[in-house]
Design a protein around this motif. Structure first.
Motif, PDB file in Angstrom:
ATOM      1  N   GLU A   5      44.586  62.507  78.668  1.00 54.26           N
ATOM      2  CA  GLU A   5      46.075  62.080  78.699  1.00 54.26           C
ATOM      3  C   GLU A   5      46.502  62.028  80.166  1.00 54.26           C
ATOM      4  O   GLU A   5      46.454  63.261  80.743  1.00 54.26           O
ATOM      5  N   CYS A  21      45.605  57.133  78.279  1.00 53.66           N
ATOM      6  CA  CYS A  21      44.531  57.981  77.691  1.00 53.66           C
ATOM      7  C   CYS A  21      43.221  57.386  78.357  1.00 53.66           C
ATOM      8  O   CYS A  21      42.812  56.133  77.833  1.00 53.66           O
ATOM      9  N   TRP A  35      47.934  57.504  68.774  1.00 56.76           N
ATOM     10  CA  TRP A  35      48.654  58.818  69.508  1.00 56.76           C
ATOM     11  C   TRP A  35      49.402  59.368  68.447  1.00 56.76           C
ATOM     12  O   TRP A  35      49.939  58.735  67.633  1.00 56.76           O
ATOM     13  N   CYS A  95      46.320  61.933  72.582  1.00 52.01           N
ATOM     14  CA  CYS A  95      45.575  60.811  72.159  1.00 52.01           C
ATOM     15  C   CYS A  95      44.478  61.115  71.255  1.00 52.01           C
ATOM     16  O   CYS A  95      43.807  62.335  71.480  1.00 52.01           O
TER      17      CYS A  95
END
Length: 119
Positions: A5, A21, A35, A95
């Motif tokens: 990320e 990401c 997320w 992520c």
């Protein structure tokens, strides 16, 4: 598998940020991407998810209408566009990659990026 990320930081209330990401070591276009976020002293929250095809998305009620989760399968990247940010959005954002875009059961995780919303 690596999920990295970037894009976190400090932003004023009402401002915007875009998290990225970058994924490697997996067939990115075959995975749902999501997320999550976790604020100090709180449980992890599933914020947004996108199907591997990109045509279906999920958003938590707390971010609906303010956040979007586009993905770029050619670039192996998923984003979280965050608008109209509030202090309550302050958290570490993670992520994740997994089989289902609308369930919080993800397989692979990034290390997280801090987002702080404050004046």
């Amino acid at each position: 598998v690596q999920l990295v990320e970037s894009g976190g930081g400090l932003v004023q209330p009402g401002g915007s940020l875009r998290l990225s990401c970058a994924a490697s070591g997996l067939t990115f276009s075959s995975y749902a991407m999501g997320w999550f976020r976790q604020a100090p002293g709180k449980e992890r929250e599933f914020v947004a998810g996108i199907r591997w095809t990109g045509d279906m998305t999920y958003y938590a009620d707390s971010v609906k209408g303010r956040f979007t989760i586009p993905r770029d399968n050619a670039g192996n990247t998923v984003y979280l566009q965050m608008n109209s940010l509030k202090p309550t959005d302050t958290a570490v954002y993670y992520c994740a990659a997994g089989p289902f875009y609308n369930r919080p059961t993800y397989t692979y995780w990034g290390q997280g990026t801090q987002v702080t919303v404050s004046s």
